[in-house]
Design an enzyme around this catalytic site. Structure first.
Site, PDB file in Angstrom:
ATOM      1  N   LYS A   1     -74.147 140.086 -24.320  1.00 21.61           N
ATOM      2  CA  LYS A   1     -74.410 138.731 -23.813  1.00 21.61           C
ATOM      3  C   LYS A   1     -73.147 138.316 -23.049  1.00 21.61           C
ATOM      4  O   LYS A   1     -72.475 137.329 -23.381  1.00 21.61           O
ATOM      5  CB  LYS A   1     -74.724 137.800 -25.002  1.00 21.61           C
ATOM      6  CG  LYS A   1     -75.192 136.405 -24.617  1.00 21.61           C
ATOM      7  CD  LYS A   1     -76.580 136.359 -23.999  1.00 21.61           C
ATOM      8  CE  LYS A   1     -76.906 134.953 -23.527  1.00 21.61           C
ATOM      9  NZ  LYS A   1     -78.164 134.880 -22.755  1.00 21.61           N
TER      10      LYS A   1
ATOM     11  N   ASP B   1     -79.582 144.569 -34.905  1.00 24.76           N
ATOM     12  CA  ASP B   1     -80.472 144.222 -36.009  1.00 24.76           C
ATOM     13  C   ASP B   1     -81.781 143.666 -35.471  1.00 24.76           C
ATOM     14  O   ASP B   1     -82.871 144.082 -35.865  1.00 24.76           O
ATOM     15  CB  ASP B   1     -79.781 143.190 -36.916  1.00 24.76           C
ATOM     16  CG  ASP B   1     -80.682 142.757 -38.057  1.00 24.76           C
ATOM     17  OD1 ASP B   1     -81.284 143.635 -38.689  1.00 24.76           O
ATOM     18  OD2 ASP B   1     -80.796 141.538 -38.289  1.00 24.76           O
TER      19      ASP B   1
ATOM     20  N   ASP C   1     -81.082 139.026 -24.122  1.00 24.04           N
ATOM     21  CA  ASP C   1     -82.355 138.290 -23.996  1.00 24.04           C
ATOM     22  C   ASP C   1     -83.303 139.027 -23.054  1.00 24.04           C
ATOM     23  O   ASP C   1     -84.491 139.203 -23.341  1.00 24.04           O
ATOM     24  CB  ASP C   1     -82.113 136.830 -23.542  1.00 24.04           C
ATOM     25  CG  ASP C   1     -81.151 136.703 -22.370  1.00 24.04           C
ATOM     26  OD1 ASP C   1     -80.514 137.709 -21.996  1.00 24.04           O
ATOM     27  OD2 ASP C   1     -81.022 135.592 -21.823  1.00 24.04           O
TER      28      ASP C   1
ATOM     29  N   ASP D   1     -85.755 145.742 -34.968  1.00 20.58           N
ATOM     30  CA  ASP D   1     -87.036 145.314 -35.547  1.00 20.58           C
ATOM     31  C   ASP D   1     -88.105 145.251 -34.454  1.00 20.58           C
ATOM     32  O   ASP D   1     -89.250 145.652 -34.664  1.00 20.58           O
ATOM     33  CB  ASP D   1     -86.916 143.924 -36.200  1.00 20.58           C
ATOM     34  CG  ASP D   1     -86.606 144.015 -37.695  1.00 20.58           C
ATOM     35  OD1 ASP D   1     -85.982 145.023 -38.099  1.00 20.58           O
ATOM     36  OD2 ASP D   1     -86.982 143.093 -38.442  1.00 20.58           O
TER      37      ASP D   1
ATOM     38  N   TYR E   1     -71.547 140.055 -38.828  1.00 20.30           N
ATOM     39  CA  TYR E   1     -71.797 140.429 -40.217  1.00 20.30           C
ATOM     40  C   TYR E   1     -70.518 140.463 -41.048  1.00 20.30           C
ATOM     41  O   TYR E   1     -70.563 140.296 -42.261  1.00 20.30           O
ATOM     42  CB  TYR E   1     -72.456 141.817 -40.287  1.00 20.30           C
ATOM     43  CG  TYR E   1     -73.941 141.810 -40.052  1.00 20.30           C
ATOM     44  CD1 TYR E   1     -74.466 141.439 -38.828  1.00 20.30           C
ATOM     45  CD2 TYR E   1     -74.819 142.188 -41.057  1.00 20.30           C
ATOM     46  CE1 TYR E   1     -75.827 141.443 -38.598  1.00 20.30           C
ATOM     47  CE2 TYR E   1     -76.183 142.200 -40.840  1.00 20.30           C
ATOM     48  CZ  TYR E   1     -76.685 141.823 -39.616  1.00 20.30           C
ATOM     49  OH  TYR E   1     -78.037 141.830 -39.402  1.00 20.30           O
TER      50      TYR E   1
HETATM   51  C1  IPM Z   1     -81.225 146.052 -41.557  1.00 20.61           C
HETATM   52  C2  IPM Z   1     -81.432 144.877 -42.465  1.00 20.61           C
HETATM   53  C3  IPM Z   1     -80.089 144.406 -43.002  1.00 20.61           C
HETATM   54  C4  IPM Z   1     -79.232 144.026 -41.818  1.00 20.61           C
HETATM   55  C5  IPM Z   1     -80.200 143.226 -44.014  1.00 20.61           C
HETATM   56  C6  IPM Z   1     -81.060 143.590 -45.199  1.00 20.61           C
HETATM   57  C7  IPM Z   1     -78.846 142.745 -44.456  1.00 20.61           C
HETATM   58  O1  IPM Z   1     -82.123 143.859 -41.813  1.00 20.61           O
HETATM   59  O2  IPM Z   1     -80.679 147.087 -42.018  1.00 20.61           O
HETATM   60  O3  IPM Z   1     -81.573 145.954 -40.385  1.00 20.61           O
HETATM   61  O4  IPM Z   1     -79.329 142.889 -41.325  1.00 20.61           O
HETATM   62  O5  IPM Z   1     -78.441 144.863 -41.384  1.00 20.61           O
HETATM   63 MG    MG Z   2     -82.756 144.358 -39.857  1.00 22.30          MG
END
Ligand code: IPM
Ligand code: MG
Length: 360
Positions: free
Chosen positions: A195, A251, A227, A255, A146
């Site tokens: 990884k 990240d 993975d 999710d 990032y």
């Molecule tokens: C999160 C989001 C952010 C990230 C995006 C919106 C830049 O997906 O906070 O997980 O990737 O960190």
């Molecule tokens: Mg995210």
């Protein structure tokens, strides 16, 4: 106590979900005799619309002057929103990355818990979901891909893009310490995800995490590849307690971890620096598809506000009361659309906020 909270409502569903979290905080203030003073500032698309940039220095100063920051979500529809016609460094997400970096928020805590009431909304097979799970992802937030150098250029007539994944040992150590510290207050297990079979940054990650582990003999440490972890998360999520990982892996895995709780609308987060200061936001996105319809699930934002009470303000009882009110609302069969199941009552975003506030 008197606390000053910088509030960034953000874009799309952001203002709707933050309004509900403020409603709950006001109820906490009233019940427990505190004063919460809100300082509303702009970031993301809302800031672009007013100032032409996603984050101004003034907003950063306001956040620094506060005791904590409460945030909604930023960004819009990447295919239709005019914000995405701007160069990358002027888009909403650039503001988010800049605020994380400017405030030194290197440790991102994302708890992922399957509430028994929501096991019906969990997409996993029942023999897996019935075991429940309660994990916390500790995601490094200010390094790695990032923030590494990036560029797109033509090399010998061929368009070429480069992103750089860089970590130094100090960046790894400080977030690893946070993971072990929090594991000591939980089930005392850390799974460090990398990884290391391919990446140098991961091999350094493993080495530093092993060093830090020596100071926490009570904590069981295991290393896992990213993975394989993605697979284990859907196969047997109950095995995880604290999952420590770098920015990009965190990240993606967070999710996945949120979806198995039933909805990304349930995933809170706290981003901390070395002190008690933190920025609290739901881990989900800004959901442009349901923006302005009073349909969003405010629970992740309300849970994030509870984390703020706990970590930044040392208000344990108050945080417990918010979390208990959420459980009570779920017990009472109240649901937003994303977690709706048969026999339950479907509420709007603001009705869910009311229901939780009432139960404090
Ligand atoms: C999160 C989001 C952010 C990230 C995006 C919106 C830049 O997906 O906070 O997980 O990737 O960190
Ligand atoms: Mg995210």
């Amino acid at each position: 106590m008197n606390k000053k909270i910088a509030v960034i409502k953000g874009d799309c569903i952001g203002p709707e979900i933050v309004t509900e979290a403020m409603k709950v905080l006001d109820k906490v203030a009233e019940k427990f005799g505190h004063t919460f003073e809100y300082d509303e500032v702009l970031m993301g698309g809302a800031s672009i619309d007013v100032y032409g940039v996603p984050l101004t220095d003034e907003t950063i100063e306001h956040c620094k002057a506060a005791d904590a920051v409460l945030m909604g979500s930023i960004g819009g529809d990447t295919t239709t929103s005019p914000w995405y016609k701007l160069p990358p460094e002027k888009r909403p997400e650039a503001g988010l990355l800049k605020i994380r970096k400017s405030l030194g928020l290197f440790a991102n805590l994302r708890p992922s818990v399957l509430y028994p009431q929501l096991s019906g909304a969990c997409p996993l097979r029942e023999d897996i979901s019935s075991k429940g799970f309660d994990m916390l992802i500790m995601r490094e937030l200010t390094g790695g891909l990032y923030f590494g150098e990036r560029k797109t250029e033509e090399v010998d007539g061929v368009l070429t893009a480069v992103d750089t994944l860089k970590y130094d040992e100090n960046e790894i150590r400080r977030v690893a310490i946070k993971a072990f510290e929090v594991a000591m207050k939980r089930r005392k297990k850390v799974t460090s995800v990398d990884k290391a079979n391919v990446l140098d940054s991961s091999r350094l990650w493993r080495k530093v995490v092993d060093e830090v582990a020596k100071d926490y003999p009570e904590v069981t440490l295991e290393h896992a590849l990213v993975d394989s972890t993605a697979m284990q998360l859907v196969k047997d999520p109950a095995q995880f307690d604290v999952m420590l990982t770098e920015n990009m892996f965190g990240d993606i895995l967070s999710d996945e971890a949120s979806m198995i709780t039933g909805s990304i609308g349930m995933l809170a987060s706290a981003s901390m620096n070395e002190t008690k200061f933190g920025l609290y936001e739901p881990s989900g996105g800004s959901a442009p598809d349901i923006a302005g319809q009073n349909k969003a699930n405010p629970i992740a934002t309300i849970l994030s506000a509870a984390m703020m009470l706990r970590f930044s303000f040392d208000m344990q009882q108050e945080a417990d009361a918010v979390e208990a009110a959420i459980v009570k609302a779920l017990d009472d069969g109240l649901r937003t659309g994303d977690i709706m199941s048969e026999g339950c009552t479907m509420l709007s975003c603001s009705e869910m906020g009311d229901a939780i506030a009432e139960r404090i």
